[in-house]
Write a protein that holds these residues in place. Sequence first.
Motif, PDB file in Angstrom:
ATOM      1  N   ARG A 191       0.823  -1.211   0.000  1.00 30.29           N
ATOM      2  CA  ARG A 191       0.000   0.000   0.000  1.00 30.29           C
ATOM      3  C   ARG A 191       0.862   1.268   0.000  1.00 30.29           C
ATOM      4  O   ARG A 191       1.990   1.282   0.464  1.00 30.29           O
ATOM      5  CB  ARG A 191      -0.923   0.013   1.215  1.00 30.29           C
ATOM      6  N   ASN A 192       0.231   2.329  -0.532  1.00 33.35           N
ATOM      7  CA  ASN A 192       0.823   3.686  -0.494  1.00 33.35           C
ATOM      8  C   ASN A 192       2.215   3.744  -1.110  1.00 33.35           C
ATOM      9  O   ASN A 192       3.130   4.377  -0.574  1.00 33.35           O
ATOM     10  CB  ASN A 192       0.850   4.211   0.939  1.00 33.35           C
ATOM     11  N   ALA A 193       2.372   3.067  -2.230  1.00 31.74           N
ATOM     12  CA  ALA A 193       3.635   3.100  -2.966  1.00 31.74           C
ATOM     13  C   ALA A 193       3.641   4.325  -3.885  1.00 31.74           C
ATOM     14  O   ALA A 193       2.682   4.550  -4.628  1.00 31.74           O
ATOM     15  CB  ALA A 193       3.806   1.831  -3.790  1.00 31.74           C
ATOM     16  N   THR A 194       4.702   5.103  -3.842  1.00 31.75           N
ATOM     17  CA  THR A 194       4.806   6.300  -4.678  1.00 31.75           C
ATOM     18  C   THR A 194       5.590   5.995  -5.945  1.00 31.75           C
ATOM     19  O   THR A 194       6.741   5.552  -5.879  1.00 31.75           O
ATOM     20  CB  THR A 194       5.485   7.440  -3.913  1.00 31.75           C
ATOM     21  N   VAL A 195       4.964   6.227  -7.078  1.00 27.19           N
ATOM     22  CA  VAL A 195       5.640   6.117  -8.368  1.00 27.19           C
ATOM     23  C   VAL A 195       5.955   7.533  -8.838  1.00 27.19           C
ATOM     24  O   VAL A 195       5.044   8.290  -9.191  1.00 27.19           O
ATOM     25  CB  VAL A 195       4.778   5.385  -9.409  1.00 27.19           C
ATOM     26  N   PRO A 196       7.228   7.943  -8.850  1.00 31.24           N
ATOM     27  CA  PRO A 196       7.546   9.316  -9.243  1.00 31.24           C
ATOM     28  C   PRO A 196       7.418   9.511 -10.751  1.00 31.24           C
ATOM     29  O   PRO A 196       7.530   8.566 -11.535  1.00 31.24           O
ATOM     30  CB  PRO A 196       8.997   9.477  -8.785  1.00 31.24           C
ATOM     31  N   SER A 197       7.182  10.748 -11.147  1.00 31.58           N
ATOM     32  CA  SER A 197       7.155  11.071 -12.569  1.00 31.58           C
ATOM     33  C   SER A 197       8.503  10.706 -13.192  1.00 31.58           C
ATOM     34  O   SER A 197       9.562  10.998 -12.630  1.00 31.58           O
ATOM     35  CB  SER A 197       6.870  12.564 -12.748  1.00 31.58           C
ATOM     36  N   ASN A 198       8.454  10.028 -14.337  1.00 28.18           N
ATOM     37  CA  ASN A 198       9.657   9.587 -15.052  1.00 28.18           C
ATOM     38  C   ASN A 198      10.517   8.634 -14.215  1.00 28.18           C
ATOM     39  O   ASN A 198      11.733   8.539 -14.422  1.00 28.18           O
ATOM     40  CB  ASN A 198      10.499  10.788 -15.496  1.00 28.18           C
ATOM     41  N   GLY A 199       9.889   7.943 -13.259  1.00 30.96           N
ATOM     42  CA  GLY A 199      10.630   7.014 -12.423  1.00 30.96           C
ATOM     43  C   GLY A 199       9.836   5.750 -12.166  1.00 30.96           C
ATOM     44  O   GLY A 199       8.868   5.443 -12.867  1.00 30.96           O
ATOM     45  N   SER A 200      10.225   5.013 -11.156  1.00 27.61           N
ATOM     46  CA  SER A 200       9.564   3.739 -10.880  1.00 27.61           C
ATOM     47  C   SER A 200       9.623   3.423  -9.393  1.00 27.61           C
ATOM     48  O   SER A 200      10.423   3.995  -8.641  1.00 27.61           O
ATOM     49  CB  SER A 200      10.203   2.610 -11.685  1.00 27.61           C
ATOM     50  N   PHE A 201       8.776   2.488  -8.992  1.00 25.23           N
ATOM     51  CA  PHE A 201       8.753   1.953  -7.631  1.00 25.23           C
ATOM     52  C   PHE A 201       9.112   0.479  -7.705  1.00 25.23           C
ATOM     53  O   PHE A 201       8.583  -0.249  -8.554  1.00 25.23           O
ATOM     54  CB  PHE A 201       7.365   2.126  -7.018  1.00 25.23           C
ATOM     55  N   GLU A 202      10.010   0.037  -6.811  1.00 22.33           N
ATOM     56  CA  GLU A 202      10.420  -1.365  -6.787  1.00 22.33           C
ATOM     57  C   GLU A 202      10.227  -1.945  -5.389  1.00 22.33           C
ATOM     58  O   GLU A 202      10.403  -1.242  -4.382  1.00 22.33           O
ATOM     59  CB  GLU A 202      11.885  -1.512  -7.201  1.00 22.33           C
ATOM     60  N   LYS A 203       9.870  -3.205  -5.341  1.00 24.67           N
ATOM     61  CA  LYS A 203       9.720  -3.902  -4.073  1.00 24.67           C
ATOM     62  C   LYS A 203      10.073  -5.369  -4.298  1.00 24.67           C
ATOM     63  O   LYS A 203       9.684  -5.960  -5.307  1.00 24.67           O
ATOM     64  CB  LYS A 203       8.289  -3.778  -3.565  1.00 24.67           C
ATOM     65  N   THR A 204      10.836  -5.969  -3.349  1.00 24.32           N
ATOM     66  CA  THR A 204      11.166  -7.394  -3.432  1.00 24.32           C
ATOM     67  C   THR A 204      10.457  -8.157  -2.322  1.00 24.32           C
ATOM     68  O   THR A 204      10.311  -7.656  -1.204  1.00 24.32           O
ATOM     69  CB  THR A 204      12.683  -7.625  -3.310  1.00 24.32           C
ATOM     70  N   ILE A 205      10.009  -9.348  -2.661  1.00 23.17           N
ATOM     71  CA  ILE A 205       9.408 -10.279  -1.707  1.00 23.17           C
ATOM     72  C   ILE A 205      10.200 -11.583  -1.810  1.00 23.17           C
ATOM     73  O   ILE A 205      10.341 -12.143  -2.909  1.00 23.17           O
ATOM     74  CB  ILE A 205       7.928 -10.546  -2.020  1.00 23.17           C
ATOM     75  N   SER A 206      10.710 -12.064  -0.683  1.00 22.44           N
ATOM     76  CA  SER A 206      11.542 -13.267  -0.709  1.00 22.44           C
ATOM     77  C   SER A 206      10.978 -14.344   0.218  1.00 22.44           C
ATOM     78  O   SER A 206      10.223 -14.044   1.152  1.00 22.44           O
ATOM     79  CB  SER A 206      12.986 -12.940  -0.317  1.00 22.44           C
ATOM     80  N   TYR A 207      11.355 -15.585  -0.066  1.00 21.20           N
ATOM     81  CA  TYR A 207      10.954 -16.714   0.775  1.00 21.20           C
ATOM     82  C   TYR A 207      12.131 -17.683   0.863  1.00 21.20           C
ATOM     83  O   TYR A 207      13.070 -17.636   0.056  1.00 21.20           O
ATOM     84  CB  TYR A 207       9.724 -17.425   0.186  1.00 21.20           C
ATOM     85  N   SER A 208      12.060 -18.558   1.845  1.00 14.07           N
ATOM     86  CA  SER A 208      13.049 -19.635   1.975  1.00 14.07           C
ATOM     87  C   SER A 208      12.378 -20.955   1.592  1.00 14.07           C
ATOM     88  O   SER A 208      11.280 -21.268   2.071  1.00 14.07           O
ATOM     89  CB  SER A 208      13.558 -19.738   3.418  1.00 14.07           C
ATOM     90  N   LEU A 209      13.029 -21.693   0.707  1.00 16.81           N
ATOM     91  CA  LEU A 209      12.539 -23.028   0.360  1.00 16.81           C
ATOM     92  C   LEU A 209      12.935 -23.986   1.491  1.00 16.81           C
ATOM     93  O   LEU A 209      14.125 -24.191   1.759  1.00 16.81           O
ATOM     94  CB  LEU A 209      13.145 -23.476  -0.969  1.00 16.81           C
ATOM     95  N   VAL A 210      11.926 -24.570   2.133  1.00 20.58           N
ATOM     96  CA  VAL A 210      12.167 -25.502   3.240  1.00 20.58           C
ATOM     97  C   VAL A 210      12.353 -26.912   2.713  1.00 20.58           C
ATOM     98  O   VAL A 210      13.307 -27.616   3.047  1.00 20.58           O
ATOM     99  CB  VAL A 210      11.025 -25.437   4.268  1.00 20.58           C
ATOM    100  N   SER A 211      11.434 -27.346   1.831  1.00 20.32           N
ATOM    101  CA  SER A 211      11.519 -28.694   1.272  1.00 20.32           C
ATOM    102  C   SER A 211      10.658 -28.793   0.034  1.00 20.32           C
ATOM    103  O   SER A 211       9.774 -27.959  -0.200  1.00 20.32           O
ATOM    104  CB  SER A 211      11.058 -29.743   2.301  1.00 20.32           C
ATOM    105  N   SER A 212      10.945 -29.848  -0.780  1.00 17.25           N
ATOM    106  CA  SER A 212      10.136 -30.135  -1.957  1.00 17.25           C
ATOM    107  C   SER A 212      10.070 -31.641  -2.130  1.00 17.25           C
ATOM    108  O   SER A 212      11.097 -32.320  -2.118  1.00 17.25           O
ATOM    109  CB  SER A 212      10.741 -29.483  -3.206  1.00 17.25           C
ATOM    110  N   SER A 213       8.848 -32.165  -2.308  1.00 15.48           N
ATOM    111  CA  SER A 213       8.654 -33.606  -2.482  1.00 15.48           C
ATOM    112  C   SER A 213       8.265 -33.954  -3.906  1.00 15.48           C
ATOM    113  O   SER A 213       7.838 -35.068  -4.177  1.00 15.48           O
ATOM    114  CB  SER A 213       7.576 -34.095  -1.509  1.00 15.48           C
ATOM    115  N   VAL A 214       8.428 -33.009  -4.827  1.00 15.45           N
ATOM    116  CA  VAL A 214       8.055 -33.250  -6.218  1.00 15.45           C
ATOM    117  C   VAL A 214       9.293 -33.130  -7.092  1.00 15.45           C
ATOM    118  O   VAL A 214      10.290 -32.504  -6.720  1.00 15.45           O
ATOM    119  CB  VAL A 214       6.968 -32.256  -6.688  1.00 15.45           C
TER     120      VAL A 214
END
Length: 459
Positions: free
Chosen positions: A389-412
Amino acid sequence: MALPAQPCNCSPYSNICCCGTQTGITVVQPKCQTLPDGSVVNNPAFVLALNASFWTYKFSIDCNSATRGISAIGIPICLEINAINITVEEKIDGCGNFNTVPFELIQNDPNFGSAPTGFQFLKIETGGRYDKGLCVEYRIRIIGDYPEAVQPISVKAATVVYKFACTGCFIVPGCVPKGQLLVSKECGTIISNNQASFEYEVHVDNVGKGVLSLVEFEDVITIPSQLSIGAITVSPSSLNVDTSTTGQVKIFGNIGTIEPGGRVVITYSIPVVAISSPGGYLISNTARAAAEGTKSADLCGTTLNVVKLSADKCCSVNGSIGIFKMTISSVGNSPNVVIDIFDRMQIPFGVTVNFSSFNGCEAYFADTLIPIPLNTNIEGPVGIDIICRNATVPSNGSFEKTISYSLVSSSVTKASVVNTITNVSPKDIENLVYEGTENIPAAANIEVELLQTCRTPCM
């Protein structure tokens, strides 16, 4: 007329009028006054840039047991001045800033009696806002310029009315001896269903004492070339509309006769039917009225903000850590905009992940308001709604955000964690035209095998 506003030196302090005290009440008209912008100028004063005159008065009440608090004040002003052109502000001793207070205009008051010939009372009732042991200041702002006149000021305290008059006092707004035009104008941009229109209301007043005949009106509105306009609605309908000059609308015609104290109200609406490119657009104009021996003008400007955005999603991998980056960019000359970003992450069957943070965003199990717990194993298949929420996109610019996770396990043997920007919503949608966000939905995926592999890498 009131003298043009000029800097005024408050030291040593002096007054124009300081009539004698009556039963603990004193009325004063100071030599200097403070304007809304903080400048200290002569009193009264006409400010050309605002097309307004300012008149300031002070009332002091002592603490004597015989003194009664003020309940009402009557200041004579020219009979032709319309209430809509007046603002009264009050500043109570030691209590900060001026505040707008109500008033009325009345010729025959039950307490003050009849106003002087050619005048009306500007009546202020104190409404219990103060009593005794203080000084209260009133700043009166009136659209237009008026000559200085001399009239007494009346004060009601309990059941007694006191009249304050001494030689040459008090200086009040008088009447222009002949017909005089006063143009005042308001304009704004209205957004409805993502469609814009420019709305105007112009008041043409006769603030003088003579009849004005054959009053001519003209307004020229400049329209930026990126905007296409539709059919213009004008009232009164007798006025002419000329759009033959590219980038300009001209509204003109005769608005007839205006009696002393009379007013003609002119309104028009200019709809925007097409926009060639995003940007912030200023629409300026000047309205003018003229009759024999008098003319007046007022200008105003309104803006139209047109916003277009573009979305992008990519990913990267650092061992067991999967990282998704969302980017929302301004397109063209779009002005600054504040947005909410809606994102969906899909964790497939057989994959377990863990989140230590959502980097300032909110996260819920898909289609619910149940928060995703941090530092807790989350087993797929599951969808996760992420809202930034409330992300500011400046004129002639951009907004960036990263979302990360840790892989615990995979059975496939093979599966993909998919992250998608699903929607972008401007916060101030009532005050801009939103042309959408390109590349929605924007998705990236991380393939999970024995190791993670990003299939939509960040460059």
